[in-house]
Write a protein that holds these residues in place. Structure first.
Motif, short mmCIF file in Angstrom:
data_model
loop_
_atom_site.label_atom_id
_atom_site.label_comp_id
_atom_site.label_asym_id
_atom_site.label_seq_id
_atom_site.Cartn_x
_atom_site.Cartn_y
_atom_site.Cartn_z
N ARG A 43 97.89 48.03 48.42
CA ARG A 43 98.74 47.29 49.34
C ARG A 43 99.52 46.25 48.53
O ARG A 43 98.97 45.21 48.15
CB ARG A 43 97.90 46.63 50.44
N PRO A 44 100.78 46.53 48.21
CA PRO A 44 101.54 45.65 47.32
C PRO A 44 101.60 44.19 47.77
O PRO A 44 101.62 43.29 46.93
CB PRO A 44 102.94 46.28 47.32
N THR B 41 112.90 45.33 44.71
CA THR B 41 113.69 44.86 45.84
C THR B 41 113.00 45.05 47.18
O THR B 41 113.45 44.51 48.19
CB THR B 41 115.05 45.58 45.87
N GLU B 42 111.92 45.82 47.20
CA GLU B 42 111.18 46.06 48.45
C GLU B 42 109.73 46.34 48.12
O GLU B 42 109.43 47.04 47.16
CB GLU B 42 111.79 47.25 49.20
N LEU B 43 108.83 45.78 48.93
CA LEU B 43 107.40 46.07 48.79
C LEU B 43 106.93 46.80 50.04
O LEU B 43 106.85 46.21 51.12
CB LEU B 43 106.60 44.77 48.61
N PRO C 39 108.98 40.42 47.19
CA PRO C 39 109.65 41.20 46.15
C PRO C 39 110.32 40.28 45.13
O PRO C 39 110.92 39.27 45.52
CB PRO C 39 110.70 42.01 46.92
N PRO C 40 110.24 40.59 43.86
CA PRO C 40 110.84 39.71 42.85
C PRO C 40 112.35 39.74 42.84
O PRO C 40 113.00 38.84 42.32
CB PRO C 40 110.27 40.24 41.54
N GLY C 41 112.97 40.77 43.39
CA GLY C 41 114.42 40.87 43.43
C GLY C 41 114.98 41.74 42.33
O GLY C 41 114.32 42.05 41.34
N ASP D 64 112.33 51.32 43.41
CA ASP D 64 113.66 51.25 42.80
C ASP D 64 113.81 52.30 41.72
O ASP D 64 114.88 52.89 41.56
CB ASP D 64 113.88 49.85 42.19
N VAL D 65 112.74 52.53 40.95
CA VAL D 65 112.74 53.53 39.89
C VAL D 65 111.43 54.30 39.97
O VAL D 65 110.37 53.71 40.17
CB VAL D 65 112.88 52.88 38.50
N VAL D 66 111.51 55.61 39.81
CA VAL D 66 110.33 56.47 39.71
C VAL D 66 110.40 57.20 38.38
O VAL D 66 111.37 57.94 38.12
CB VAL D 66 110.24 57.47 40.87
N TYR D 67 109.40 56.99 37.52
CA TYR D 67 109.31 57.70 36.25
C TYR D 67 108.37 58.88 36.42
O TYR D 67 107.27 58.75 36.99
CB TYR D 67 108.76 56.79 35.16
N VAL D 68 108.77 60.03 35.90
CA VAL D 68 107.93 61.23 35.91
C VAL D 68 107.45 61.45 34.49
O VAL D 68 108.25 61.62 33.56
CB VAL D 68 108.72 62.46 36.40
N GLU D 69 106.13 61.45 34.32
CA GLU D 69 105.52 61.51 32.99
C GLU D 69 104.63 62.74 32.84
O GLU D 69 103.90 63.10 33.77
CB GLU D 69 104.64 60.27 32.77
#
Length: 328
Positions: free
Chosen positions: A169-170, A96-98, A177-179, A76-81
């Motif tokens: 493996r999530p 929302t998806e595993l 998925p928690p939603g 859902d979100v990708v952080y670039v650090e």
């Protein structure tokens, strides 16, 4: 955690030898251990062990040897650090998806703990950390899930060289998925605001890494490029978020360093500053604010109204506010 006031100077103060060694993987410090311890759909939270289920965050390797990565397109979100040697690392957040697999998985950093405080007891999948950081991870309000002898969640790909071959493996860490309700990021989604400027691409540069986001009218997404190459999944598809945020932050030296004495950069995600929000082929100047570590981050337009993101995956690229190399 103690705060240091030293500024992070990126890769400029690092020697070429250090940069080369880090390109092959994070150099563990004294006592460190590497294997130690989509659209945005509606969804409802599940419960697990009496607590509301929270997100899964995975630290993902991002040097050339780690590409193409697996499972980033489902985040859902990708952080670039920014990390040592002017390189980058990713944190992928799933609610929302595993996907079946995510990786390659790599080590955690001190600033991850502050970034993850916005979620309610998130699960953090990582492959280890600097030895003195591990006690802080243990005390943090999160569920730490590094690989271990009793863990079935991690596998290694024999066709890839270590350390760029560890995958999680999530489904072994979360039953479902928690939603979307677990995404307590503070982001607003909806129709595009007025104004903005039409742009075809935006490039972000770190001392030893670069990211390009190119607008695709046919896909209604920003196509990701890394270090001059198209960023793809292991299945061959392009990574393509709906919204890209270039968030200008203060970056200082962490309290922790590697065996050569090189301090990790610490990304200050609590505070305020300026940002650029890219959606629908346009860029919007914005301000960001995160009052405390337990808050999400609010993005507002120049008139002070919330700035809506497009429905779909979000990439947030943290850029040092003093980084003169960053440019469009």
């Amino acid at each position: 955690m103690r705060r240091r006031t030293r500024r992070w100077r990126g890769g400029a103060l690092l020697t070429a030898a250090v940069a080369v060694s880090l390109a092959a993987g994070c150099t563990p410090g004294p006592g460190a251990q590497e294997d130690g311890r989509a659209p945005h759909p509606e969804g409802s939270s599940s419960t697990e062990a009496g607590h509301p289920a929270s997100v899964l965050a995975v630290k993902v390797d991002n040097v050339r040897a780690a590409r193409p990565q697996t499972g980033l397109d489902a985040a859902d979100v990708v952080y670039v650090e920014p990390v040592e040697g002017g390189l980058s690392r990713l944190m992928a957040v799933y609610a929302t998806e595993l996907p079946k697999s995510v990786g390659p998985v790599r080590s955690a950093r001190e600033s991850d703990l502050e970034l993850l405080r916005q979620f309610d007891r998130p699960t953090l999948a990582f492959s280890g950390a600097q030895g003195k950081l591990l006690p802080l991870i243990d005390k943090a309000p999160l569920r730490a899930e590094p690989p271990g002898e009793k863990s079935d969640a991690y596998v290694r790909d024999a066709d890839r060289p270590a350390p760029h071959n560890l995958y999680v493996r999530p489904g072994e860490l979360l039953s479902q998925p928690p939603g979307a309700d677990a995404l307590t990021t503070g982001y607003h989604y909806g129709e595009a605001p007025g104004g903005g400027r039409a742009v075809s691409s935006r490039t972000v540069r770190y001392p030893s890494a670069s990211f390009a986001f190119t607008w695709s009218e046919s896909r209604d997404r920003w196509l990701v490029g890394m270090d001059g190459d198209p960023a793809r999944t292991t299945e061959g598809g392009r990574l393509a978020p709906a919204t890209v945020v270039v968030q200008h932050v203060d970056v200082r030296e962490s309290d922790f360093h590697d065996s050569r004495g090189n301090y990790s950069p610490y990304v200050e995600t609590v505070g305020s500053g300026r940002a650029e929000v890219l959606r629908d082929g346009r860029v919007y100047d914005a301000a960001w604010k995160r009052g405390t570590a337990t808050d999400g981050t609010a993005f507002t337009a120049r008139n002070g109204t919330p700035l809506n993101f497009a429905e779909g995956q979000v990439w947030v690229v943290f850029v040092d506010s003093t980084n003169s190399a960053d440019k469009s």
